[in-house]
Design an enzyme around this catalytic site. Structure first.
Site, PDB file in Angstrom:
ATOM      1  N   PHE A  12      -1.138  -2.821   2.987  1.00  0.00           N
ATOM      2  CA  PHE A  12      -0.502  -3.661   3.858  1.00  0.00           C
ATOM      3  C   PHE A  12       0.694  -3.103   4.650  1.00  0.00           C
ATOM      4  O   PHE A  12       0.738  -2.514   5.926  1.00  0.00           O
ATOM      5  CB  PHE A  12      -0.146  -4.936   3.324  1.00  0.00           C
ATOM      6  CG  PHE A  12       0.874  -5.824   3.811  1.00  0.00           C
ATOM      7  CD1 PHE A  12       0.616  -6.415   5.288  1.00  0.00           C
ATOM      8  CD2 PHE A  12       1.978  -6.500   3.318  1.00  0.00           C
ATOM      9  CE1 PHE A  12       1.585  -7.207   5.771  1.00  0.00           C
ATOM     10  CE2 PHE A  12       2.878  -7.221   3.995  1.00  0.00           C
ATOM     11  CZ  PHE A  12       2.563  -7.646   5.223  1.00  0.00           C
ATOM     12  N   THR A  36      -5.863  -0.267  -4.152  1.00  0.00           N
ATOM     13  CA  THR A  36      -5.859  -1.903  -3.669  1.00  0.00           C
ATOM     14  C   THR A  36      -5.708  -1.667  -2.132  1.00  0.00           C
ATOM     15  O   THR A  36      -5.650  -2.865  -1.497  1.00  0.00           O
ATOM     16  CB  THR A  36      -4.590  -2.350  -4.346  1.00  0.00           C
ATOM     17  OG1 THR A  36      -3.143  -1.751  -3.516  1.00  0.00           O
ATOM     18  CG2 THR A  36      -4.368  -2.564  -5.576  1.00  0.00           C
ATOM     19  N   GLY A  37      -5.918  -0.517  -1.623  1.00  0.00           N
ATOM     20  CA  GLY A  37      -5.715  -0.442  -0.167  1.00  0.00           C
ATOM     21  C   GLY A  37      -7.121  -0.375   0.421  1.00  0.00           C
ATOM     22  O   GLY A  37      -8.104  -0.539  -0.094  1.00  0.00           O
ATOM     23  N   TYR A 146       5.434  -3.651 -13.612  1.00  0.00           N
ATOM     24  CA  TYR A 146       5.897  -3.440 -11.979  1.00  0.00           C
ATOM     25  C   TYR A 146       7.429  -3.463 -12.038  1.00  0.00           C
ATOM     26  O   TYR A 146       8.043  -2.401 -11.484  1.00  0.00           O
ATOM     27  CB  TYR A 146       5.468  -4.574 -11.294  1.00  0.00           C
ATOM     28  CG  TYR A 146       5.748  -4.856  -9.915  1.00  0.00           C
ATOM     29  CD1 TYR A 146       5.170  -3.579  -8.908  1.00  0.00           C
ATOM     30  CD2 TYR A 146       6.660  -5.654  -9.069  1.00  0.00           C
ATOM     31  CE1 TYR A 146       5.239  -3.584  -7.603  1.00  0.00           C
ATOM     32  CE2 TYR A 146       6.604  -5.562  -7.850  1.00  0.00           C
ATOM     33  CZ  TYR A 146       6.203  -4.591  -7.075  1.00  0.00           C
ATOM     34  OH  TYR A 146       6.391  -4.602  -5.880  1.00  0.00           O
ATOM     35  N   TYR A 160      17.969  11.959  -8.495  1.00  0.00           N
ATOM     36  CA  TYR A 160      17.842  13.263  -7.557  1.00  0.00           C
ATOM     37  C   TYR A 160      18.767  13.645  -6.487  1.00  0.00           C
ATOM     38  O   TYR A 160      19.102  14.465  -6.158  1.00  0.00           O
ATOM     39  CB  TYR A 160      16.281  13.291  -7.051  1.00  0.00           C
ATOM     40  CG  TYR A 160      15.461  13.743  -7.596  1.00  0.00           C
ATOM     41  CD1 TYR A 160      14.802  13.512  -9.010  1.00  0.00           C
ATOM     42  CD2 TYR A 160      14.800  15.170  -7.339  1.00  0.00           C
ATOM     43  CE1 TYR A 160      14.024  14.139  -9.804  1.00  0.00           C
ATOM     44  CE2 TYR A 160      14.018  15.903  -8.058  1.00  0.00           C
ATOM     45  CZ  TYR A 160      13.314  15.419  -9.005  1.00  0.00           C
ATOM     46  OH  TYR A 160      12.484  15.996 -10.028  1.00  0.00           O
TER      47      TYR A 160
HETATM   48  P1  NAD Z   1      -0.841  -2.730  -0.871  1.00  0.00           P
HETATM   49  O1  NAD Z   1      -1.372  -3.222  -2.322  1.00  0.00           O
HETATM   50  O2  NAD Z   1      -1.267  -3.693   0.327  1.00  0.00           O
HETATM   51  O3  NAD Z   1      -0.526  -1.387  -0.805  1.00  0.00           O
HETATM   52  C1  NAD Z   1      -0.244  -0.313  -1.502  1.00  0.00           C
HETATM   53  C2  NAD Z   1      -1.072   0.842  -1.304  1.00  0.00           C
HETATM   54  O4  NAD Z   1      -0.930   1.791  -2.378  1.00  0.00           O
HETATM   55  C3  NAD Z   1      -2.639   0.471  -1.345  1.00  0.00           C
HETATM   56  O5  NAD Z   1      -3.271   1.055  -0.329  1.00  0.00           O
HETATM   57  C4  NAD Z   1      -3.176   1.098  -2.545  1.00  0.00           C
HETATM   58  O6  NAD Z   1      -4.229   2.167  -2.513  1.00  0.00           O
HETATM   59  C5  NAD Z   1      -2.038   2.625  -2.642  1.00  0.00           C
HETATM   60  N1  NAD Z   1      -1.778   3.008  -4.010  1.00  0.00           N
HETATM   61  C6  NAD Z   1      -1.588   2.573  -5.188  1.00  0.00           C
HETATM   62  N2  NAD Z   1      -1.429   3.366  -6.198  1.00  0.00           N
HETATM   63  C7  NAD Z   1      -1.594   4.632  -5.551  1.00  0.00           C
HETATM   64  C8  NAD Z   1      -1.478   6.035  -6.159  1.00  0.00           C
HETATM   65  N3  NAD Z   1      -1.449   6.167  -7.479  1.00  0.00           N
HETATM   66  N4  NAD Z   1      -1.695   6.931  -5.336  1.00  0.00           N
HETATM   67  C9  NAD Z   1      -1.978   6.770  -3.899  1.00  0.00           C
HETATM   68  N5  NAD Z   1      -2.033   5.507  -3.309  1.00  0.00           N
HETATM   69  C10 NAD Z   1      -1.973   4.636  -4.334  1.00  0.00           C
HETATM   70  O7  NAD Z   1       0.759  -3.378  -1.244  1.00  0.00           O
HETATM   71  P2  NAD Z   1       1.847  -3.622  -0.076  1.00  0.00           P
HETATM   72  O8  NAD Z   1       2.357  -4.982  -0.035  1.00  0.00           O
HETATM   73  O9  NAD Z   1       1.677  -2.765   1.131  1.00  0.00           O
HETATM   74  O10 NAD Z   1       3.023  -2.714  -0.841  1.00  0.00           O
HETATM   75  C11 NAD Z   1       3.378  -1.574  -0.439  1.00  0.00           C
HETATM   76  C12 NAD Z   1       4.855  -1.094  -1.136  1.00  0.00           C
HETATM   77  O11 NAD Z   1       5.912  -1.944  -1.084  1.00  0.00           O
HETATM   78  C13 NAD Z   1       4.618  -1.136  -2.660  1.00  0.00           C
HETATM   79  O12 NAD Z   1       5.405  -0.118  -3.176  1.00  0.00           O
HETATM   80  C14 NAD Z   1       5.460  -2.597  -3.166  1.00  0.00           C
HETATM   81  O13 NAD Z   1       5.803  -2.379  -4.428  1.00  0.00           O
HETATM   82  C15 NAD Z   1       6.346  -2.555  -2.048  1.00  0.00           C
HETATM   83  N6  NAD Z   1       6.839  -3.922  -1.955  1.00  0.00           N
HETATM   84  C16 NAD Z   1       5.836  -5.034  -1.306  1.00  0.00           C
HETATM   85  C17 NAD Z   1       6.557  -6.229  -0.945  1.00  0.00           C
HETATM   86  C18 NAD Z   1       5.560  -7.205  -0.137  1.00  0.00           C
HETATM   87  O14 NAD Z   1       6.008  -8.419  -0.134  1.00  0.00           O
HETATM   88  N7  NAD Z   1       4.703  -6.806   0.516  1.00  0.00           N
HETATM   89  C19 NAD Z   1       7.613  -6.573  -1.571  1.00  0.00           C
HETATM   90  C20 NAD Z   1       8.437  -5.659  -2.251  1.00  0.00           C
HETATM   91  C21 NAD Z   1       7.801  -4.479  -2.548  1.00  0.00           C
END
Ligand code: NAD
Ligand code: UDP
Length: 325
Positions: A12, A36-37, A146, A160
């Protein structure tokens, strides 16, 4: 041309970041293991010469040839349902994945921004949450996989920076919503919108008195972009302080979608934070950033997106949505 690596690029937030950095004229290297993507989120970028996709798990060694200017580390399961299904992968990507990307940033002398979260505050005892609050997190609870991975991510990123002089940024993202969220990821916006569109009752967990503050995707991307381009190293909250209870939120979705479905109550998941609202004084002062999109406007745009999905996608059975069933 600046070269920028975005991990979690098929997700996302990652896919919207790809769009933004392409629009800013960067060469974007998108990396994702698709756990999850969904490639559908970035397929429109595949024909571009300044876009490349690497199918790779960043919890294993990350190698890239050539120069690199920026890294945005967004790979991680992000919804409670996802990280409860794949807890070890979640811990690994927040810890080993971050370590690998910090190593890459050091090797390339690149600036790195890591995606942290309001979950570092856990079930907060301070309200609203400012960046100086240390949080109230259970390391051994279900959400610990998480929350603690993200706390480690912040810790090793600062190490770092201090020890190696690495150019680092940390964003603490509060609940963000918009197009390209996976309908079956369990997060409340796609959950309620999917239920309304499928003609199912809306599932409120607990009595719905817990609060969240929802940020529209365009505001979030703008905040992240400004932070990356700033020289500020300490964590910054990016979120919309407009707080609502989940029960009021369900009523808002019922009104918006015009569904005649009811609200049904389900048990509150363990350690579900009871209140959450960002203090964004720092973002305002350092980045000149504050949200521009009111929830009613953002929700309407998100609903237009979910409405446009095919019946197969809406049912959650589309192949692109089945990665971690
Ligand atoms: P999402 O699940 O849509 O996207 C996460 C992406 O990371 C997916 O495409 C998944 O396939 C990929 N991924 C997971 N593990 C992986 C790995 N080991 N190697 C390569 N790719 C990997 O989630 P999102 O909502 O887009 O979240 C993205 C980031 O933003 C995350 O780090 C999340 O913790 C952070 N975040 C999001 C929110 C929110 O409200 N959307 C809030 C707080 C933090
Ligand atoms: N929630 C709910 N019904 C659902 C999904 C979520 O009532 O079908 C609640 C959940 O218990 C939490 C809030 O909505 O209090 C936000 O949940 P989400 O999973 O979106 O994010 P997080 O808990 O990580 O903030």
């Amino acid at each position: 041309m600046k070269k920028t690596l975005i991990t979690g690029a098929a997700g996302f937030l990652g896919s919207h970041l790809c769009d933004r950095f392409i629009a800013e004229g960067h060469h974007v290297i998108a990396m994702d293991n698709l756990i999850t993507g969904d490639l559908k989120n970035i397929e429109h970028l595949f024909p571009l010469e300044n876009f490349e996709f690497h199918h790779h798990d960043v919890s294993t060694f990350v190698h890239l040839g050539g120069e690199l200017d920026y890294i945005l580390h967004f790979a991680s399961p992000a919804s409670p349902i996802d990280y409860l299904k794949i807890p070890i992968e979640t811990l690994k990507v927040g810890s080993l994945g971050t370590l690998n990307l910090l190593g890459l940033a050091k090797e390339k002398k690149a600036r790195i921004l890591v995606a942290s979260t309001s979950e570092v505050y856990g079930d907060p005892l301070v309200h609203p949450q400012n960046e100086d609050y240390y949080g109230n997190v259970s390391p051994i609870g279900p959400r610990g996989v998480y929350d603690e991975a993200k706390r480690f991510m912040e810790s090793i990123t600062m190490a770092y920076h201090r020890h190696h002089g690495l150019d680092t940024r940390i964003v603490r993202i509060f609940n963000t919503y918009g197009s390209r969220m996976r309908l079956n990821d369990g997060r409340v916006v796609p959950a309620f919108m999917g239920q309304a569109l499928r003609g199912e009752d809306l599932t409120v967990f607990g009595d719905g008195s817990q609060t969240r503050s929802f940020t529209y995707i365009d505001d979030q991307i703008e905040g992240i972009y400004r932070l990356l381009m700033s020289d500020y190293v300490e964590p910054i909250n990016i979120g919309n302080p407009d707080e609502t209870t989940i029960l009021e939120f369900a009523q808002e979705i019922i009104k918006l979608t015009g569904t005649d479905q009811k609200i049904v109550y389900r048990p509150l998941p363990q350690d579900d934070p009871l209140q959450r609202q960002p203090d964004i004084s720092r973002a305002k002062e350092v980045l000149g950033w504050e949200p521009q999109v009111h929830r009613s406007e953002g929700l309407k745009k998100a609903y237009d997106y979910f409405k446009s999905l095919s019946p197969e996608e809406l049912s959650g059975n589309h192949r692109n949505f089945s990665a971690i069933k």
